[in-house]
Design an enzyme around this catalytic site. Sequence first.
Site, short mmCIF file in Angstrom:
data_model
loop_
_atom_site.label_atom_id
_atom_site.label_comp_id
_atom_site.label_asym_id
_atom_site.label_seq_id
_atom_site.Cartn_x
_atom_site.Cartn_y
_atom_site.Cartn_z
N HIS A 72 13.72 -6.95 45.42
CA HIS A 72 13.86 -5.49 45.28
C HIS A 72 12.52 -4.89 44.86
CE1 HIS A 72 18.50 -4.97 44.90
NE2 HIS A 72 18.16 -5.78 45.88
N TYR A 194 20.95 3.28 38.76
CA TYR A 194 21.28 3.56 37.37
C TYR A 194 21.66 5.03 37.29
CZ TYR A 194 19.25 -0.92 35.89
OH TYR A 194 18.99 -2.26 35.70
N PRO A 286 22.46 -4.63 27.84
CA PRO A 286 22.07 -5.09 29.18
C PRO A 286 21.38 -4.05 30.07
CG PRO A 286 24.45 -4.78 29.05
CD PRO A 286 23.93 -4.57 27.68
N LYS A 290 17.15 -7.37 30.53
CA LYS A 290 16.10 -8.19 29.90
C LYS A 290 16.59 -9.51 29.31
CE LYS A 290 12.52 -5.91 30.74
NZ LYS A 290 12.46 -6.31 32.13
N TYR A 378 10.33 -2.64 33.14
CA TYR A 378 11.47 -3.17 33.88
C TYR A 378 11.06 -4.39 34.70
CZ TYR A 378 15.84 -3.13 36.54
OH TYR A 378 17.04 -3.48 37.09
P1 FAD Z 1 23.78 -18.51 27.05
O1 FAD Z 1 23.77 -18.22 28.49
O2 FAD Z 1 24.75 -17.77 26.18
O3 FAD Z 1 24.04 -20.07 26.89
C1 FAD Z 1 24.33 -20.67 25.64
C2 FAD Z 1 25.14 -21.95 25.90
O4 FAD Z 1 25.31 -22.64 24.66
C3 FAD Z 1 26.52 -21.67 26.43
O5 FAD Z 1 26.73 -22.43 27.60
C4 FAD Z 1 27.45 -22.09 25.30
O6 FAD Z 1 28.68 -22.59 25.77
C5 FAD Z 1 26.63 -23.15 24.61
N1 FAD Z 1 26.97 -23.37 23.20
C6 FAD Z 1 27.27 -22.43 22.26
N2 FAD Z 1 27.53 -23.01 21.09
C7 FAD Z 1 27.38 -24.36 21.27
C8 FAD Z 1 27.53 -25.48 20.42
N3 FAD Z 1 27.87 -25.37 19.13
N4 FAD Z 1 27.32 -26.72 20.93
C9 FAD Z 1 26.96 -26.88 22.24
N5 FAD Z 1 26.82 -25.83 23.09
C10 FAD Z 1 27.03 -24.59 22.61
N6 FAD Z 1 20.10 -10.48 31.32
C11 FAD Z 1 19.13 -10.20 32.23
O7 FAD Z 1 17.98 -10.64 32.05
N7 FAD Z 1 19.36 -9.46 33.36
C12 FAD Z 1 20.58 -8.94 33.60
O8 FAD Z 1 20.78 -8.34 34.67
C13 FAD Z 1 21.63 -9.17 32.64
N8 FAD Z 1 22.87 -8.68 32.82
C14 FAD Z 1 23.87 -9.04 31.96
C15 FAD Z 1 25.14 -8.58 32.22
C16 FAD Z 1 26.20 -8.94 31.38
C17 FAD Z 1 27.57 -8.42 31.69
C18 FAD Z 1 25.97 -9.82 30.26
C19 FAD Z 1 27.10 -10.26 29.37
C20 FAD Z 1 24.69 -10.28 30.00
C21 FAD Z 1 23.64 -9.90 30.83
N9 FAD Z 1 22.34 -10.36 30.60
C22 FAD Z 1 21.35 -10.00 31.49
C23 FAD Z 1 22.05 -11.25 29.47
C24 FAD Z 1 22.00 -12.74 29.86
O9 FAD Z 1 23.18 -13.12 30.52
C25 FAD Z 1 21.78 -13.62 28.61
O10 FAD Z 1 20.67 -13.11 27.92
C26 FAD Z 1 21.58 -15.10 28.96
O11 FAD Z 1 22.79 -15.71 29.30
C27 FAD Z 1 20.95 -15.89 27.79
O12 FAD Z 1 20.84 -17.25 28.13
P2 FAD Z 1 20.89 -18.37 27.01
O13 FAD Z 1 20.70 -19.65 27.73
O14 FAD Z 1 20.00 -18.01 25.89
O15 FAD Z 1 22.37 -18.29 26.39
C1 DHB Z 2 22.60 -6.46 36.52
C2 DHB Z 2 22.88 -6.36 35.19
C3 DHB Z 2 22.14 -5.50 34.41
O1 DHB Z 2 22.40 -5.41 33.09
C4 DHB Z 2 21.13 -4.73 34.96
O2 DHB Z 2 20.44 -3.87 34.18
C5 DHB Z 2 20.84 -4.86 36.28
C6 DHB Z 2 21.58 -5.73 37.08
C7 DHB Z 2 23.40 -7.38 37.36
O3 DHB Z 2 24.32 -8.02 36.82
O4 DHB Z 2 23.15 -7.48 38.56
#
Ligand code: FAD
Ligand code: DHB
Length: 382
Positions: A72, A194, A286, A290, A378
């Site tokens: 994009h 957005y 979100p 980021k 962004y």
């Molecule tokens: P997580 O993905 O949360 O992984 C942590 C893992 O640790 C999990 O699998 C969990 O089961 C495991 N765990 C927890 N406790 C324990 C334990 N005690 N023992 C063993 N394992 C454990 N970010 C973006 O950059 N762009 C986006 O477009 C965006 N959109 C989003 C939309 C939504 C609806 C949501 C909810 C989030 C969004 N995010 C976005 C944020 C992004 O998904 C998170 O920041 C990302 O998942 C972080 O990754 P992580 O590996 O740090 O943690």
């Molecule tokens: C998506 C999620 C977001 O929070 C965002 O700012 C842009 C895209 C996505 O899930 O595609």
Amino acid sequence: MFATVAIVGAGPAGLLLARMLHNAGIDSIVLEHRDRAYVEHRQRAGMLEQGTVDALRACGAAERLDREGLVHHGIELRFDRRSHHLDFPALTGGRSVMIYAQTEIVKDLVALQLAEGGPLLFEAEAIAIEDDTLTFVRDGVKERLGFDFVVGCDGFHGISRAAIPDARVYEREYPYSWLGILADVPPSCEELIYAHSERGFALHSMRSPTVSRLYLQVPNDTDPDDWPDDRIWDELDARFAVDTDWKLMRGPITQKAVTPMRSFVTEPMRHGRLFLAGDAAHIVPPTGAKGLNLAISDVVTLAKALQHWFTTGSPDLLNTYSDTCLRRVWRAEHFSYFMTTLLHRTPDQTPFDTRLQLSQLHRIADSRHAAAELAENYAGLP
Ligand code: FAD
Ligand code: DHB
């Protein structure tokens, strides 16, 4: 059991770290509380910064991403029933972003880890971290894992953060949540929309040429069951309304979930041999897309620091890890807060508040400086 690096959590942060360490010849064991199907299907992020794509490519995890990811070159801001396109390459000196679902990144990294990497133990829950040992439970049995370093990649609800004594916490909650849907319908746009509206925020994203991902601002504690499909599409129609013949395509909704919004930072991100990365250390609302990108950036920094330690014996990069990450984290915290408060409607919003939001949106639409500030943040700072 012993691993040079024990990694808690098989989200994007833990999995990518394991992959980078494997490529650098450093052994690790990943413990994941949930089962494989659960982590591979948890719907979350989709927007990747250039730096995130580069990191996946550099470690050999981008073969499918390069085939299926959607590049994009900007986003659309929609307000006052008008569309304003932000051209990222023109505003940022050539940077773009990519749409490729977090679930797909996780699937790709899990497959690589199981085929080529060190142990990845599913349904293994870490319950305690001490100086050089971690205790976890698998099949109802307590086991111990010794380590040189342990990395908490266990997300916001994990246990690692609590093992840092005297941490400082900075936090903010928001008076609204997101209702996110996946729908089997081609996206009604080429780039993300957005939308600011009198009825609240809406976001149109996508997963593929045939699957759309959309979000609606809803009150906190909303029950997704109160939102039948027609109500969702009607509300999206109202919030995306423009004075052109643009039309939102409808299709079967295959998933619905409500996510609360939070800003959260814990400092420092290191204590002795324990390092935190990703959502374990920080959360952003979100709106700026980021969270995933920050998680990836943390582990890229940490992998380099660990590699530096194991090849030169110098702790310099390990010592600066927390400060290096936090500089980027706070920039993303500010940007995510800015995007969120610019576009959402608070329950007690006054006409004055709305006027300020619209003034800022017009400023972004009219001024190259203001647009470039948004685009640079962004698309991702270097
Ligand atoms: P997580 O993905 O949360 O992984 C942590 C893992 O640790 C999990 O699998 C969990 O089961 C495991 N765990 C927890 N406790 C324990 C334990 N005690 N023992 C063993 N394992 C454990 N970010 C973006 O950059 N762009 C986006 O477009 C965006 N959109 C989003 C939309 C939504 C609806 C949501 C909810 C989030 C969004 N995010 C976005 C944020 C992004 O998904 C998170 O920041 C990302 O998942 C972080 O990754 P992580 O590996 O740090 O943690
Ligand atoms: C998506 C999620 C977001 O929070 C965002 O700012 C842009 C895209 C996505 O899930 O595609």
